[in-house]
Design a protein around this motif. Structure first.
Motif, PDB file in Angstrom:
ATOM      1  N   VAL B 189      82.445 -17.079  -4.369  1.00 13.18           N
ATOM      2  CA  VAL B 189      82.863 -18.151  -5.238  1.00 13.18           C
ATOM      3  C   VAL B 189      82.690 -17.492  -6.765  1.00 13.18           C
ATOM      4  CG1 VAL B 189      82.748 -20.363  -6.151  1.00 13.18           C
ATOM      5  CG2 VAL B 189      82.877 -19.974  -3.575  1.00 13.18           C
ATOM      6  N   GLU B 190      83.784 -17.596  -7.443  1.00 17.61           N
ATOM      7  CA  GLU B 190      83.383 -17.407  -8.958  1.00 17.61           C
ATOM      8  C   GLU B 190      83.550 -18.900  -9.578  1.00 17.61           C
ATOM      9  OE1 GLU B 190      86.002 -14.253 -10.464  1.00 17.61           O
ATOM     10  OE2 GLU B 190      85.548 -13.222  -8.512  1.00 17.61           O
ATOM     11  N   PRO B 191      82.657 -19.234  -9.939  1.00 15.42           N
ATOM     12  CA  PRO B 191      82.720 -20.391 -10.617  1.00 15.42           C
ATOM     13  C   PRO B 191      83.295 -20.274 -11.892  1.00 15.42           C
ATOM     14  CG  PRO B 191      80.429 -20.256  -9.866  1.00 15.42           C
ATOM     15  CD  PRO B 191      81.156 -19.073  -9.621  1.00 15.42           C
ATOM     16  N   PRO B 192      84.072 -21.387 -12.404  1.00 15.39           N
ATOM     17  CA  PRO B 192      84.727 -21.366 -13.491  1.00 15.39           C
ATOM     18  C   PRO B 192      83.803 -21.212 -14.782  1.00 15.39           C
ATOM     19  CG  PRO B 192      84.472 -23.840 -12.876  1.00 15.39           C
ATOM     20  CD  PRO B 192      83.788 -23.141 -11.720  1.00 15.39           C
ATOM     21  N   SER B 193      84.342 -20.558 -15.659  1.00 15.12           N
ATOM     22  CA  SER B 193      83.745 -20.382 -17.045  1.00 15.12           C
ATOM     23  C   SER B 193      84.885 -21.210 -18.077  1.00 15.12           C
ATOM     24  CB  SER B 193      83.329 -19.305 -17.473  1.00 15.12           C
ATOM     25  OG  SER B 193      84.466 -18.229 -17.378  1.00 15.12           O
ATOM     26  N   GLY B 194      84.513 -22.313 -18.766  1.00 14.59           N
ATOM     27  CA  GLY B 194      85.237 -23.091 -19.653  1.00 14.59           C
ATOM     28  C   GLY B 194      86.235 -23.482 -18.915  1.00 14.59           C
ATOM     29  N   THR B 195      87.503 -23.428 -19.271  1.00 11.33           N
ATOM     30  CA  THR B 195      88.611 -24.132 -18.926  1.00 11.33           C
ATOM     31  C   THR B 195      89.305 -23.197 -17.677  1.00 11.33           C
ATOM     32  OG1 THR B 195      90.056 -23.278 -20.474  1.00 11.33           O
ATOM     33  CG2 THR B 195      89.136 -25.550 -20.954  1.00 11.33           C
ATOM     34  N   ALA B 196      88.850 -21.902 -17.277  1.00 12.79           N
ATOM     35  CA  ALA B 196      89.439 -21.128 -16.495  1.00 12.79           C
ATOM     36  C   ALA B 196      89.291 -22.006 -14.970  1.00 12.79           C
ATOM     37  CB  ALA B 196      88.960 -19.998 -16.256  1.00 12.79           C
ATOM     38  N   ASP B 197      90.035 -21.232 -13.984  1.00  8.01           N
ATOM     39  CA  ASP B 197      89.814 -21.833 -12.643  1.00  8.01           C
ATOM     40  C   ASP B 197      88.811 -21.263 -11.800  1.00  8.01           C
ATOM     41  OD1 ASP B 197      92.252 -23.197 -12.687  1.00  8.01           O
ATOM     42  OD2 ASP B 197      93.499 -21.624 -12.140  1.00  8.01           O
ATOM     43  N   THR B 198      88.408 -21.920 -10.891  1.00  5.17           N
ATOM     44  CA  THR B 198      87.592 -21.292  -9.918  1.00  5.17           C
ATOM     45  C   THR B 198      88.293 -20.327  -9.023  1.00  5.17           C
ATOM     46  OG1 THR B 198      86.155 -23.277  -9.892  1.00  5.17           O
ATOM     47  CG2 THR B 198      85.847 -21.995  -8.003  1.00  5.17           C
ATOM     48  N   VAL B 199      87.403 -19.188  -8.812  1.00  7.53           N
ATOM     49  CA  VAL B 199      88.301 -17.999  -7.893  1.00  7.53           C
ATOM     50  C   VAL B 199      87.558 -18.305  -6.542  1.00  7.53           C
ATOM     51  CG1 VAL B 199      88.911 -16.008  -7.748  1.00  7.53           C
ATOM     52  CG2 VAL B 199      88.837 -16.784  -9.843  1.00  7.53           C
ATOM     53  N   LEU B 200      88.335 -18.575  -5.483  1.00 12.61           N
ATOM     54  CA  LEU B 200      87.729 -18.520  -4.199  1.00 12.61           C
ATOM     55  C   LEU B 200      88.028 -17.313  -3.464  1.00 12.61           C
ATOM     56  CD1 LEU B 200      88.659 -22.348  -3.016  1.00 12.61           C
ATOM     57  CD2 LEU B 200      86.359 -21.406  -3.943  1.00 12.61           C
ATOM     58  N   ARG B 201      87.133 -16.511  -2.935  1.00  5.93           N
ATOM     59  CA  ARG B 201      87.531 -15.385  -2.421  1.00  5.93           C
ATOM     60  C   ARG B 201      87.615 -15.588  -0.813  1.00  5.93           C
ATOM     61  NH1 ARG B 201      89.267 -12.059  -6.228  1.00  5.93           N
ATOM     62  NH2 ARG B 201      87.665 -11.971  -7.970  1.00  5.93           N
ATOM     63  N   THR B 202      88.496 -15.427  -0.480  1.00  7.93           N
ATOM     64  CA  THR B 202      88.498 -16.160   1.333  1.00  7.93           C
ATOM     65  C   THR B 202      89.002 -14.865   2.212  1.00  7.93           C
ATOM     66  OG1 THR B 202      90.934 -16.488   1.620  1.00  7.93           O
ATOM     67  CG2 THR B 202      89.704 -18.144   0.255  1.00  7.93           C
ATOM     68  N   SER B 203      88.810 -14.976   3.333  1.00  2.39           N
ATOM     69  CA  SER B 203      89.480 -13.917   4.486  1.00  2.39           C
ATOM     70  C   SER B 203      90.812 -13.770   4.356  1.00  2.39           C
ATOM     71  CB  SER B 203      88.968 -14.488   5.575  1.00  2.39           C
ATOM     72  OG  SER B 203      89.383 -15.792   6.164  1.00  2.39           O
ATOM     73  N   ARG B 204      91.478 -14.478   3.859  1.00  3.81           N
ATOM     74  CA  ARG B 204      93.039 -14.404   3.780  1.00  3.81           C
ATOM     75  C   ARG B 204      93.429 -14.128   2.252  1.00  3.81           C
ATOM     76  NH1 ARG B 204      96.137 -19.205   6.494  1.00  3.81           N
ATOM     77  NH2 ARG B 204      98.003 -17.817   6.026  1.00  3.81           N
ATOM     78  N   GLY B 205      92.371 -13.637   1.325  1.00  5.50           N
ATOM     79  CA  GLY B 205      93.025 -13.380  -0.160  1.00  5.50           C
ATOM     80  C   GLY B 205      92.532 -14.183  -0.941  1.00  5.50           C
ATOM     81  N   THR B 206      92.642 -14.284  -2.172  1.00  6.11           N
ATOM     82  CA  THR B 206      91.991 -14.917  -3.419  1.00  6.11           C
ATOM     83  C   THR B 206      93.003 -16.257  -3.455  1.00  6.11           C
ATOM     84  OG1 THR B 206      91.441 -13.040  -4.193  1.00  6.11           O
ATOM     85  CG2 THR B 206      91.598 -14.830  -5.834  1.00  6.11           C
ATOM     86  N   LEU B 207      92.162 -17.292  -3.861  1.00  2.04           N
ATOM     87  CA  LEU B 207      92.764 -18.548  -4.100  1.00  2.04           C
ATOM     88  C   LEU B 207      92.228 -19.013  -5.382  1.00  2.04           C
ATOM     89  CD1 LEU B 207      94.631 -21.147  -3.193  1.00  2.04           C
ATOM     90  CD2 LEU B 207      92.602 -21.994  -2.035  1.00  2.04           C
ATOM     91  N   ARG B 208      92.908 -19.392  -6.424  1.00  4.97           N
ATOM     92  CA  ARG B 208      92.409 -20.164  -7.706  1.00  4.97           C
ATOM     93  C   ARG B 208      92.467 -21.543  -7.468  1.00  4.97           C
ATOM     94  NH1 ARG B 208      94.893 -18.933 -12.061  1.00  4.97           N
ATOM     95  NH2 ARG B 208      96.735 -18.151 -11.273  1.00  4.97           N
ATOM     96  N   ALA B 209      91.556 -22.358  -7.904  1.00  7.32           N
ATOM     97  CA  ALA B 209      91.496 -23.716  -7.937  1.00  7.32           C
ATOM     98  C   ALA B 209      91.042 -24.252  -9.290  1.00  7.32           C
ATOM     99  CB  ALA B 209      90.929 -24.334  -6.682  1.00  7.32           C
ATOM    100  N   GLY B 210      91.792 -25.468  -9.586  1.00  5.50           N
ATOM    101  CA  GLY B 210      91.198 -26.366 -10.844  1.00  5.50           C
ATOM    102  C   GLY B 210      90.103 -26.909 -10.697  1.00  5.50           C
ATOM    103  N   TRP B 211      90.036 -27.302  -9.430  1.00  5.33           N
ATOM    104  CA  TRP B 211      88.868 -28.403  -8.835  1.00  5.33           C
ATOM    105  C   TRP B 211      88.476 -27.860  -7.477  1.00  5.33           C
ATOM    106  CZ3 TRP B 211      86.371 -32.506 -11.756  1.00  5.33           C
ATOM    107  CH2 TRP B 211      87.271 -32.918 -13.043  1.00  5.33           C
ATOM    108  N   VAL B 212      87.198 -27.956  -7.058  1.00  4.73           N
ATOM    109  CA  VAL B 212      86.872 -27.740  -5.765  1.00  4.73           C
ATOM    110  C   VAL B 212      86.138 -28.847  -5.160  1.00  4.73           C
ATOM    111  CG1 VAL B 212      85.650 -26.195  -4.267  1.00  4.73           C
ATOM    112  CG2 VAL B 212      86.835 -25.219  -6.186  1.00  4.73           C
ATOM    113  N   VAL B 213      86.452 -29.039  -4.048  1.00  4.85           N
ATOM    114  CA  VAL B 213      85.671 -30.201  -3.143  1.00  4.85           C
ATOM    115  C   VAL B 213      84.966 -29.488  -2.041  1.00  4.85           C
ATOM    116  CG1 VAL B 213      85.618 -32.367  -1.861  1.00  4.85           C
ATOM    117  CG2 VAL B 213      87.136 -32.199  -3.911  1.00  4.85           C
ATOM    118  N   ASN B 214      83.792 -29.507  -2.008  1.00  6.84           N
ATOM    119  CA  ASN B 214      83.005 -29.009  -0.853  1.00  6.84           C
ATOM    120  C   ASN B 214      82.832 -29.832   0.173  1.00  6.84           C
ATOM    121  OD1 ASN B 214      81.264 -27.690   0.975  1.00  6.84           O
ATOM    122  ND2 ASN B 214      79.826 -27.233  -0.656  1.00  6.84           N
ATOM    123  N   ALA B 215      83.604 -29.747   1.309  1.00  8.88           N
ATOM    124  CA  ALA B 215      83.307 -30.672   2.645  1.00  8.88           C
ATOM    125  C   ALA B 215      83.175 -30.046   3.965  1.00  8.88           C
ATOM    126  CB  ALA B 215      84.453 -31.492   2.571  1.00  8.88           C
TER     127      ALA B 215
END
Lengths: 422, 487
Positions: B189-215
Motif C-alpha cells: 500500500v502506498e498511502p495517499p499524500s495530500g489529495t493523491a490516490d492511495t495506490v494498492l499493489r495487488t497480485s493482479r496489478g496496481t489499483l488506485r483508489a480515492g478511499w480505502v475500506v479495510n474489511a
C-alpha cells in the motif's frame, strides 16, 4: 423428510402392485420375478442408468450364484436390467424417492414431474455405501483427492477421469483391492494400504496374489490419523496401533474403502424398526420389515455381501411379496435372532416360524475380528440347540455365512436365539 | 466486467473512488452499500471467491444481540444488523429460520447467572428472554442429557445461511456496477499524500483508489500496518465443528446455548438451515492465519461435550467436520477507526457476530465516510435486489416443487441425492453473476456434495458439471450480458 408437503396439484399418481426402490442387483431381481408372475411392478432408481453399484465395478466375478455364469460388473448390471424389463417390470430411472406419503405410498421426483406412487407393496433395495472420511472422524486438512471407492470407480469407469499418482488406501478388504485395480487402471500407484486389523481381511485368494502381483504394502494394526495438504493431498499421517508410533506417508490420493453403512434414509423416514448393529431395517426370514407390505432386500439389510447374494434376496422376497398381496403371508410374532461379539450384526434379525427359510438357507453375520476356526454355537433360553465347526474362517470385511439349518432345533414359542463363537 | 475478468488477467479497472479490501460478509455488505451511490467501487478479495474465509465457517446464527456487552459498538451494530438482515433476507430469499434459542444451566452457578443474563439482554434492548424451569427446558429439547437445572429462552435467535448472505451482498454490489476483483491479494500500500490516490499493489496489478475500506478480516491488522498503524493484532481463534446427519434433525428444534460461566466457554448444539445438527465450536488460539485443519484434540473435545449434552446425537453419523478461524483481537469490541487524512477506514476485530451485524457495519461505515468527506450522491435508480436460490429447508426446494419441474425438467433431475440438488440448480449456479470457482464454491451455492455420502454416488457427476462450467467461463469472450457491465 418432505412427506406430503410438496405442492399437491400437478402431481400424477401411479398405483402399481409393487414399487421397488433401487435398481441394483436385489431390486432388479425382485422386479423380474414379481413381474414374471403377472404383477404390475414399478422400479424407481435415482441414477440415470439402472444396475446399481456393478455399473461402475469394472471387474469380473459377477453373476456366479444367481446367473450361474461369470461376467464383469457393467455387463451384469445391463443384463439384470434387461431381464427385469423383459419380464414386464417398468424400470424408471432419474426417479428419486424423496419420502413417504403414506404406509406404502411414495413421493418421487422425476424430470417429468412429481409423482405419487401408491403401491400395494413396497420393496426397499437401496443398498449400502462406504462411510466417508468425515463419518470416520479423520481430522486434518480437507483438500480434494480424498474419496470412497464408489466415487473413485465412478470417476474412472463412468467418467474416464484422471486421479492422482500415489494413493493410500484405508482398508484391506475385498473392495479395497478392487480400488487398487481401479487406481492401477487410472495410472495411480497404491503406495500403502492400511488396516486396523492384525491381518489383511480380504479373501486370501485375492490378497496373497494381490500383494504379490500388485506389490502393494499392507500396514496392519495401523490407522490414518490425519490428512495433510491445503489445496491438494500431500501426505497422510499413520499411526501404528501397537506402538503408537507415527509416520508420514506422502501421497496425493486417499481412498476410504469398506466400513459399510446401509443407505437407510427411507427406512428411517418410515420409522421402520432398525437392526442396531447393521443400521439397516430389521427383517425376518421372509425379508419383511416392521411395516406390513414393506420389504427390504440386498445390502440394505446386510451391508455388504456380494452382488449375487443380494440378487438372490430379490429372488427370495418375490414369493413372500406375492403371498402378502394374496393375504396368505403367515403372521404372528417372530423370534429375535442375536449375535454375540465379535459379530456386529446378524441378518435376518427375526425368525418368524412358518415363514420358511431365510434367503439361500443362510444366516449372514459380520465380524469385527478374525477367527481362523469358526466353532459356531446356537442357544435359546439357556439351551444349546446347535454347535458346529464351519469349514471357513470368520474374517472382518466379509460376510460370515451360517447354514440356517443350525436353527432348526429352535423352539418356535421360545425366546431370542443367540449365535456365538465358542 | 465479465466473469473471467473477475478472477483472471490484468485488473479490468485502474482507479476507483472506493476500494473495499476483503470479500467476506462485511466487505461485501460495505461494497453493496457504497454502490448505491454515484461512486466507482471495487471489492478486492485475495481468494477466488467471496465469502471463502472466515465468513464461510461459523455457527450461522442470526443473533438478537441479547448477550453482547452493553454499550459496545458490537452490541449496537448486532442489534441493528439483525433487523436489517432479517428484512433483507425476506427480500432476497436468503434462507432464515426463526428457531429460537435456549441457554441451558447445568450447575447452580449457571442457574444463578440466568437473571443477570436476562437483565443484560434487556440492557441490549432485547426484552423477550424468559427464565424457565428444567421441565420446560426438556419440553423444548427432549433429547437433552439429564441434569439440566433450568434455562433462559431467547425466542428470536435464528439460523441463517451464511453463504447465501455474502453472495447476495456481492451479487447486488455487482448489479449496481461495483467491480468484483477476485484472486486479487493486496501486497503493498502506498498511502495517499495530500489529495493523491492511495495506490494498492495487488497480485493482479496496481489499483488506485480515492478511499480505502479495510474489511480484511484475519488480515485486517496486516493491511492496517501497511497504512502505518499498529492498533490491534488479530489472533486467529480456531473453532472446530461437527455437522451431524440430517436424520438427527428432529432431535434439536432450537439453538441450545451454553451459559457463559467460570467453567469456560461451552459448545452449542444447533439445527442448521440445511437441516443438519451442528455441535461446536471449540476455541483455540492459533498463529497460522490459513490453518483451518481439524484436529484430534478438537474432535475429542467435541465428542466429550456432545456426550454430556446430548448422548443420543452421537449415535448418528457425522456428515461433515470443519474449522473456521475467528478474527479475534486483544480488544473486547469491534476495531473501527477512520483516518480522514488517509481517507482510510478499518473495520477490524469483527468476530462471529459479523454475519449478523454486517449490514449495520456497512451503514455505520457509510456514516463515517460521509462525515469524513466522501461524497454520497444516491443513484437515481437501482436494480432490484437479487433473488437468491433457496438452499435452506424452511421453504420448498426445487426438487419438491411440481410447478417448477413442470416448467423446467432440470429441476426434477436430482444430481446430488443426499442433498437433493437438481441439475437445474447446478446449471443456475454455474450461470450466476458470480459463478463458483471450484467444488467448494459450488457446494456453498447449491449444497451439492454436502451430504452424508460425501460424493460416493454423485461426486464424479458433480465434478464433471463444474469442470464443464469452468471451461465455458475460460472460453467466453467479453460476455457481459450475464453479469451486468460495470461502468
Amino acid at each position: 423428510m418432505s412427506g406430503t408437503n410438496g405442492v399437491a396439484s400437478d402431481v400424477t399418481t401411479e398405483s402399481p402392485d409393487v414399487a421397488v426402490v433401487g435398481a441394483g442387483p436385489s431390486g432388479l431381481t425382485a422386479a423380474r420375478e414379481l413381474a414374471a408372475s403377472g404383477l404390475d411392478v414399478l422400479v424407481l432408481d435415482r441414477e440415470r442408468q439402472a444396475g446399481g453399484i456393478p455399473r461402475h465395478s469394472d471387474h469380473t466375478g459377477y453373476g456366479l450364484r444367481d446367473l450361474r455364469r461369470v461376467m464383469n460388473g457393467p455387463a451384469y448390471a445391463r443384463l439384470l436390467a434387461e431381464r427385469a424389463v423383459e419380464a414386464g417390470a417398468r424400470v424408471r430411472t432419474s426417479a428419486m424417492v424423496t419420502g413417504w406419503a403414506g404406509e406404502r405410498s411414495l413421493d418421487v421426483t422425476t424430470p417429468e414431474g412429481r409423482i405419487r406412487v401408491d403401491a400395494s407393496a413396497v420393496v426397499l433395495a437401496t443398498g449400502a455405501r462406504e462411510r466417508p472420511r468425515t463419518a470416520r472422524l479423520v481430522p486434518g486438512d480437507r483438500p480434494p483427492g480424498v474419496m470412497n471407492t464408489g466415487q473413485l470407480q465412478n470417476l474412472v469407469h463412468l467418467h474416464h477421469r484422471e486421479v492422482g499418482t500415489r494413493a493410500v488406501i484405508v482398508g484391506a478388504e475385498l473392495v479395497s483391492w478392487s480400488a487398487v485395480l481401479t487406481l492401477r487402471e487410472a495410472g495411480c500407484r497404491t503406495v500403502l494400504m492400511t488396516t486396523e486389523h492384525p491381518h489383511a481381511e480380504s479373501y486370501a485368494a485375492f490378497s496373497v496374489p494381490g500383494r504379490a502381483v500388485l506389490r502393494v504394502p499392507v500396514a496392519t494394526r495401523t490407522r490414518v490419523a490425519r490428512i495433510i495438504g491445503h489445496h491438494a493431498v500431500e501426505a497422510v499421517e499413520v499411526e501404528d496401533l501397537a506402538t503408537g508410533a507415527r509416520r508420514t506417508v506422502p501421497c496425493d490420493t486417499v481412498i476410504f474403502t469398506g466400513d459399510w453403512i446401509p443407505d437407510h434414509e427411507l427406512a428411517r423416514a418410515a420409522g421402520l424398526a432398525l437392526d442396531p448393529g447393521s443400521k439397516g431395517p430389521l427383517v425376518d426370514n421372509a425379508l419383511r420389515t416392521s411395516r406390513p407390505g414393506v420389504f427390504a432386500v440386498g445390502n440394505l439389510v446386510h451391508p455388504v455381501d456380494t452382488a449375487d447374494v443380494a440378487a438372490l434376496d430379490g429372488h427370495h422376497v418375490a414369493r413372500h411379496v406375492r403371498d402378502y398381496l394374496a393375504g396368505v403371508l403367515p403372521q404372528g410374532p417372530g423370534i429375535p435372532l442375536r449375535a454375540e461379539a465379535p459379530f456386529t450384526w446378524v441378518s435376518p434379525g427375526l425368525i418368524r416360524p412358518g415363514a420358511g427359510t431365510p434367503p439361500r438357507e443362510r444366516i449372514l453375520l459380520w465380524s469385527a475380528e478374525q477367527r481362523l476356526v469358526a466353532r459356531v454355537e446356537v442357544t435359546q433360553d439357556g439351551r444349546r440347540i446347535a454347535r458346529r465347526t464351519l469349514p471357513w474362517p470368520v474374517s472382518p470385511g466379509r460376510v460370515f455365512r451360517v447354514p440356517s439349518s443350525l436353527l432348526s432345533g429352535a423352539d418356535p414359542h421360545g425366546g431370542p436365539i443367540t449365535i456365538a463363537l465358542a | 466486467m465479465n466473469t473471467r475478468q473477475m478472477r483472471y488477467g490484468p485488473l479490468p479497472v485502474e482507479r476507483v473512488d472506493v476500494a473495499v479490501i476483503g470479500g467476506g460478509v462485511v466487505g461485501a455488505a460495505v461494497a453493496r452499500a457504497l454502490s448505491a451511490y454515484e461512486l466507482s467501487v471495487a471489492l478486492v478479495e485475495a481468494r477466488a471467491d467471496v465469502g471463502d474465509g472466515t465468513s464461510k465457517a461459523n455457527t450461522a446464527i442470526l443473533h438478537t444481540g441479547f448477550d453482547a456487552k452493553p454499550g459496545t459498538l458490537e452490541s449496537r451494530l448486532v442489534r441493528r444488523g439483525c433487523e436489517l438482515l432479517a428484512d433483507y433476507a425476506t427480500k432476497t430469499g436468503i434462507p432464515v429460520e426463526r428457531t429460537g434459542a435456549v441457554l441451558v444451566a447445568w450447575t447452580e452457578e449457571e442457574l444463578a447467572a440466568l437473571p443477570g443474563l436476562a437483565a443484560k439482554a434487556a440492557e441490549n434492548g432485547y426484552e423477550r428472554c424468559e427464565i424457565v424451569d428444567a421441565e420446560e427446558v426438556y419440553r423444548q429439547v427432549p433429547a437433552l442429557a439429564p441434569g439440566a437445572l433450568g434455562g433462559l429462552t431467547v425466542p428470536d435467535e435464528s439460523i441463517i445461511c451464511p453463504w447465501t448472505t455474502t453472495l447476495a451482498f456481492a451479487t447486488e454490489a455487482l448489479s449496481r456496477g461495483a467491480y468484483l476483483l477476485l484472486n486479487t491479494r493486496v501486497e503493498g500500500v502506498e498511502p495517499p499524500s495530500g489529495t493523491a490516490d492511495t495506490v494498492l499493489r495487488t497480485s493482479r496489478g496496481t489499483l488506485r483508489a480515492g478511499w480505502v475500506v479495510n474489511a480484511a478480516g484475519l488480515g485486517s491488522d496486516v493491511i492496517d500496518g501497511l497504512f502505518g498503524h499498529k492498533r490491534f493484532t488479530v489472533t486467529p481463534r480456531r473453532g472446530e465443528l461437527f455437522v451431524f446427519d440430517k436424520l438427527a434433525r428432529p432431535m434439536v428444534n432450537r439453538i441450545v446455548l451454553p451459559v457463559p460461566s467460570s467453567r469456560g466457554k461451552g459448545v452449542l448444539v444447533s439445527p442448521t438451515i440445511y437441516g443438519n445438527i451442528m455441535l461446536g465450536p471449540t476455541a483455540e488460539d492459533r498463529d497460522d492465519r490459513t490453518d483451518t485443519s481439524t484436529s484430534e484434540d478438537g474432535f475429542a473435545f467435541l465428542l466429550e461435550k456432545g456426550r454430556k449434552l446430548m448422548p443420543a446425537l452421537l449415535e448418528e453419523e457425522v456428515t461433515a467436520s470443519y474449522a473456521g478461524l475467528r478474527a479475534a483481537t486483544e480488544h473486547g469490541d469491534y476495531q473501527v477507526f477512520l483516518d480522514a487524512g488517509q481517507r482510510y477506514l478499518v473495520l477490524g476485530g469483527i468476530r462471529s457476530t459479523g454475519l449478523t451485524s454486517a449490514m449495520a457495519v456497512a451503514e455505520h461505515a457509510l456514516g463515517l465516510l460521509g462525515e469524513a468527506g466522501l461524497r454520497l450522491d444516491a443513484k437515481a435508480t437501482l436494480p432490484d435486489p437479487p433473488r437468491m436460490p433457496n438452499i435452506g429447508e424452511a421453504f420448498p426446494r426445487p426438487y419438491e416443487r411440481a410447478d417448477l419441474i413442470a416448467e423446467d425438467p432440470a429441476y426434477g433431475t436430482a444430481v446430488c441425492f443426499c442433498e437433493r440438488v437438481t441439475e437445474g440448480e447446478i446449471r443456475d449456479a454455474l450461470a450466476s453473476p458470480i459463478p463458483p470457482a471450484d467444488i467448494d464454491g459450488l457446494r456453498r451455492r447449491t449444497r451439492a456434495l454436502m451430504g452424508r455420502c460425501q460424493g460416493f454416488f454423485c461426486g464424479a457427476e458433480v465434478e464433471k458439471r463444474l469442470c464443464a462450467g469452468v471451461a465455458r467461463e475460460h472460453g467466453e469472450n467479453g460476455d457481459t450480458e450475464k453479469t451486468g457491465e460495470a461502468q
